[in-house]
Write a protein that holds these residues in place. Structure first.
Motif, PDB file in Angstrom:
ATOM      1  N   TYR A   2      -4.628  -6.322  -0.244  1.00  0.00           N
ATOM      2  CA  TYR A   2      -5.926  -6.248   0.306  1.00  0.00           C
ATOM      3  C   TYR A   2      -6.722  -5.450  -0.409  1.00  0.00           C
ATOM      4  O   TYR A   2      -6.322  -4.597  -1.328  1.00  0.00           O
ATOM      5  CB  TYR A   2      -5.844  -5.700   1.921  1.00  0.00           C
ATOM      6  N   ASP A   3      -8.181  -5.670   0.101  1.00  0.00           N
ATOM      7  CA  ASP A   3      -9.181  -4.693  -0.686  1.00  0.00           C
ATOM      8  C   ASP A   3      -9.231  -3.249  -0.317  1.00  0.00           C
ATOM      9  O   ASP A   3      -9.314  -2.275  -0.915  1.00  0.00           O
ATOM     10  CB  ASP A   3     -10.539  -5.311  -0.606  1.00  0.00           C
ATOM     11  N   TYR A   4      -9.077  -3.180   1.302  1.00  0.00           N
ATOM     12  CA  TYR A   4      -8.950  -1.840   1.929  1.00  0.00           C
ATOM     13  C   TYR A   4      -7.961  -1.582   2.997  1.00  0.00           C
ATOM     14  O   TYR A   4      -7.577  -2.796   3.507  1.00  0.00           O
ATOM     15  CB  TYR A   4     -10.287  -1.440   2.503  1.00  0.00           C
ATOM     16  N   VAL A   5      -7.373  -0.522   3.055  1.00  0.00           N
ATOM     17  CA  VAL A   5      -6.287  -0.304   3.929  1.00  0.00           C
ATOM     18  C   VAL A   5      -6.754   1.142   4.886  1.00  0.00           C
ATOM     19  O   VAL A   5      -7.156   1.998   4.270  1.00  0.00           O
ATOM     20  CB  VAL A   5      -5.102  -0.133   3.598  1.00  0.00           C
ATOM     21  N   GLY A  22     -22.464  -1.249  -1.657  1.00  0.00           N
ATOM     22  CA  GLY A  22     -21.908  -1.382  -2.940  1.00  0.00           C
ATOM     23  C   GLY A  22     -21.720  -0.137  -3.681  1.00  0.00           C
ATOM     24  O   GLY A  22     -21.837   0.227  -4.848  1.00  0.00           O
ATOM     25  N   ASP A  23     -21.319   0.856  -2.939  1.00  0.00           N
ATOM     26  CA  ASP A  23     -20.895   2.533  -3.323  1.00  0.00           C
ATOM     27  C   ASP A  23     -19.517   2.596  -3.450  1.00  0.00           C
ATOM     28  O   ASP A  23     -18.855   1.961  -2.903  1.00  0.00           O
ATOM     29  CB  ASP A  23     -21.941   3.441  -2.788  1.00  0.00           C
ATOM     30  N   SER A  24     -19.147   3.883  -3.660  1.00  0.00           N
ATOM     31  CA  SER A  24     -17.924   4.423  -3.785  1.00  0.00           C
ATOM     32  C   SER A  24     -17.474   5.250  -2.628  1.00  0.00           C
ATOM     33  O   SER A  24     -16.416   5.855  -2.722  1.00  0.00           O
ATOM     34  CB  SER A  24     -17.750   4.944  -5.187  1.00  0.00           C
ATOM     35  N   SER A  25     -18.220   5.103  -1.567  1.00  0.00           N
ATOM     36  CA  SER A  25     -17.756   6.341  -0.316  1.00  0.00           C
ATOM     37  C   SER A  25     -16.406   6.005   0.256  1.00  0.00           C
ATOM     38  O   SER A  25     -15.955   6.763   0.977  1.00  0.00           O
ATOM     39  CB  SER A  25     -18.921   6.139   0.449  1.00  0.00           C
ATOM     40  N   ALA A  26     -15.879   4.641   0.224  1.00  0.00           N
ATOM     41  CA  ALA A  26     -14.781   4.210   0.794  1.00  0.00           C
ATOM     42  C   ALA A  26     -13.455   3.952  -0.265  1.00  0.00           C
ATOM     43  O   ALA A  26     -12.752   3.554   0.213  1.00  0.00           O
ATOM     44  CB  ALA A  26     -14.771   3.148   1.708  1.00  0.00           C
ATOM     45  N   ASP A  27     -13.706   4.647  -1.421  1.00  0.00           N
ATOM     46  CA  ASP A  27     -12.759   4.407  -2.513  1.00  0.00           C
ATOM     47  C   ASP A  27     -11.634   4.836  -2.062  1.00  0.00           C
ATOM     48  O   ASP A  27     -10.329   4.378  -2.661  1.00  0.00           O
ATOM     49  CB  ASP A  27     -13.105   4.867  -3.694  1.00  0.00           C
ATOM     50  N   ARG A  28     -11.214   5.761  -1.314  1.00  0.00           N
ATOM     51  CA  ARG A  28      -9.903   6.286  -0.904  1.00  0.00           C
ATOM     52  C   ARG A  28      -9.179   5.176   0.098  1.00  0.00           C
ATOM     53  O   ARG A  28      -7.930   5.468   0.173  1.00  0.00           O
ATOM     54  CB  ARG A  28      -9.890   7.890  -0.249  1.00  0.00           C
ATOM     55  N   PHE A  29      -9.977   4.314   0.599  1.00  0.00           N
ATOM     56  CA  PHE A  29      -9.295   3.291   1.302  1.00  0.00           C
ATOM     57  C   PHE A  29      -8.939   2.354   0.666  1.00  0.00           C
ATOM     58  O   PHE A  29      -8.309   1.407   1.166  1.00  0.00           O
ATOM     59  CB  PHE A  29     -10.198   3.088   2.719  1.00  0.00           C
ATOM     60  N   ARG A  30      -9.273   2.232  -0.615  1.00  0.00           N
ATOM     61  CA  ARG A  30      -8.952   1.184  -1.380  1.00  0.00           C
ATOM     62  C   ARG A  30      -7.409   0.694  -1.508  1.00  0.00           C
ATOM     63  O   ARG A  30      -6.782   1.786  -1.769  1.00  0.00           O
ATOM     64  CB  ARG A  30      -9.446   1.028  -2.699  1.00  0.00           C
ATOM     65  N   ALA A  31      -6.881  -0.386  -1.448  1.00  0.00           N
ATOM     66  CA  ALA A  31      -5.601  -0.455  -1.328  1.00  0.00           C
ATOM     67  C   ALA A  31      -4.828  -0.110  -2.440  1.00  0.00           C
ATOM     68  O   ALA A  31      -3.661   0.051  -2.505  1.00  0.00           O
ATOM     69  CB  ALA A  31      -5.117  -1.934  -1.051  1.00  0.00           C
ATOM     70  N   SER A  70      -5.638   2.436  -4.273  1.00  0.00           N
ATOM     71  CA  SER A  70      -5.679   4.092  -4.390  1.00  0.00           C
ATOM     72  C   SER A  70      -4.253   4.592  -4.239  1.00  0.00           C
ATOM     73  O   SER A  70      -3.541   4.019  -3.427  1.00  0.00           O
ATOM     74  CB  SER A  70      -6.563   4.458  -3.519  1.00  0.00           C
ATOM     75  N   GLU A  71      -3.980   5.738  -4.708  1.00  0.00           N
ATOM     76  CA  GLU A  71      -3.012   6.465  -4.444  1.00  0.00           C
ATOM     77  C   GLU A  71      -2.443   6.781  -3.083  1.00  0.00           C
ATOM     78  O   GLU A  71      -1.733   6.870  -2.542  1.00  0.00           O
ATOM     79  CB  GLU A  71      -2.500   7.590  -5.336  1.00  0.00           C
ATOM     80  N   TYR A  72      -3.853   7.059  -2.318  1.00  0.00           N
ATOM     81  CA  TYR A  72      -3.635   7.415  -0.839  1.00  0.00           C
ATOM     82  C   TYR A  72      -3.018   6.486  -0.048  1.00  0.00           C
ATOM     83  O   TYR A  72      -2.447   6.521   0.773  1.00  0.00           O
ATOM     84  CB  TYR A  72      -5.231   7.826  -0.507  1.00  0.00           C
ATOM     85  N   SER A  73      -3.642   5.082  -0.487  1.00  0.00           N
ATOM     86  CA  SER A  73      -3.430   3.958   0.330  1.00  0.00           C
ATOM     87  C   SER A  73      -1.873   3.389   0.133  1.00  0.00           C
ATOM     88  O   SER A  73      -1.132   3.275   0.987  1.00  0.00           O
ATOM     89  CB  SER A  73      -4.203   2.851   0.263  1.00  0.00           C
ATOM     90  N   LYS A  74      -1.597   3.603  -1.167  1.00  0.00           N
ATOM     91  CA  LYS A  74      -0.309   3.151  -1.346  1.00  0.00           C
ATOM     92  C   LYS A  74       0.660   4.179  -0.955  1.00  0.00           C
ATOM     93  O   LYS A  74       1.977   3.775  -0.219  1.00  0.00           O
ATOM     94  CB  LYS A  74      -0.030   3.110  -3.016  1.00  0.00           C
ATOM     95  N   LYS A  75       0.637   5.342  -0.793  1.00  0.00           N
ATOM     96  CA  LYS A  75       1.502   6.239  -0.363  1.00  0.00           C
ATOM     97  C   LYS A  75       1.673   6.002   1.216  1.00  0.00           C
ATOM     98  O   LYS A  75       2.616   6.173   1.752  1.00  0.00           O
ATOM     99  CB  LYS A  75       1.162   7.739  -0.519  1.00  0.00           C
TER     100      LYS A  75
END
Length: 215
Positions: free
Chosen positions: A164-167, A190-199, A201-206
């Protein structure tokens, strides 16, 4: 399908049954004028369901007739029932500049992404598979064998959330709603404010791994 030229977005939301995506979306829709696409299904209505609001309920013959007419943006069979997104209402709202939110399962989500690469896919995780099992039992609307099947299918769905794009996670409702709205704003701006929720990202994968490990 024609891509919107006015920044209107298709937002696809998926989650295992019992994860609370409906509750999250109910709160989100208090602060957005996005169109909620009501899916069609062949499953039997539950006591809390309202035809035309939770789903458009129909029999298999009627559903398969719409399939033959290419009337669905996507459709899939899940837990022995069909689910599908009517094509016309999605296209009409996008053309009018209105975002469209689709609440569908993983197979349908990937069909939409294939047809409309600009669509944004958001997956909602439970805190753990064990907690999901507890919630389904507490709901008390399905028999034990159906719950067992839903849990098995949920594990497979969660494994697909990496694509997915975000989790986000629905542990505390207020936090889940805030996280979801953060993603929506980032998508529109179209900004980066939700990048930590990108699927990816290390945060989401963990987070995904921990949910699956706690099964």
């Amino acid at each position: 399908m024609t891509v919107s030229e006015n920044n209107a977005k298709i937002i696809v939301v998926s989650a295992p049954s019992g994860c609370g995506k409906g509750t999250i979306l109910h709160e989100v829709f208090k602060n957005t004028d996005a169109f909620y696409s009501v899916s069609c299904t062949t499953r039997e209505p539950r006591d809390e369901d309202k035809d035309g609001e939770t789903y458009h309920f129909m029999d298999r013959a009627g559903f398969e007739k719409i399939i033959a007419e290419d009337g669905f943006l996507e459709y899939a069979e899940y837990a022995d029932n069909y689910y599908g997104t009517p094509r016309a209402q999605t296209e009409q709202n996008l053309a009018a500049g209105r975002d469209v939110i689709l609440e569908i399962e993983t197979k349908g989500a990937f069909q939409v992404k294939e047809k409309v690469p600009e669509a944004v896919l958001i997956f909602i995780l439970p805190p753990s598979v064990k907690e999901l099992d507890r919630r389904l039992h507490k709901r008390g609307t399905e028999k034990e064998d159906v719950i067992a099947k839903r849990i098995a299918e949920a594990v497979g769905e969660i494994e697909k959330s990496y694509k997915y794009d975000y989790v986000i996670m629905n542990d505390a409702l207020e936090d889940a709603v805030a996280d979801f709205e953060t993603v929506l704003k980032a998508v529109k701006l179209g900004d980066s404010s939700a990048d930590r929720f990108r699927a990816d990202s290390e945060y989401s994968k963990k987070m995904i791994k921990e949910v699956l490990d706690n099964a």
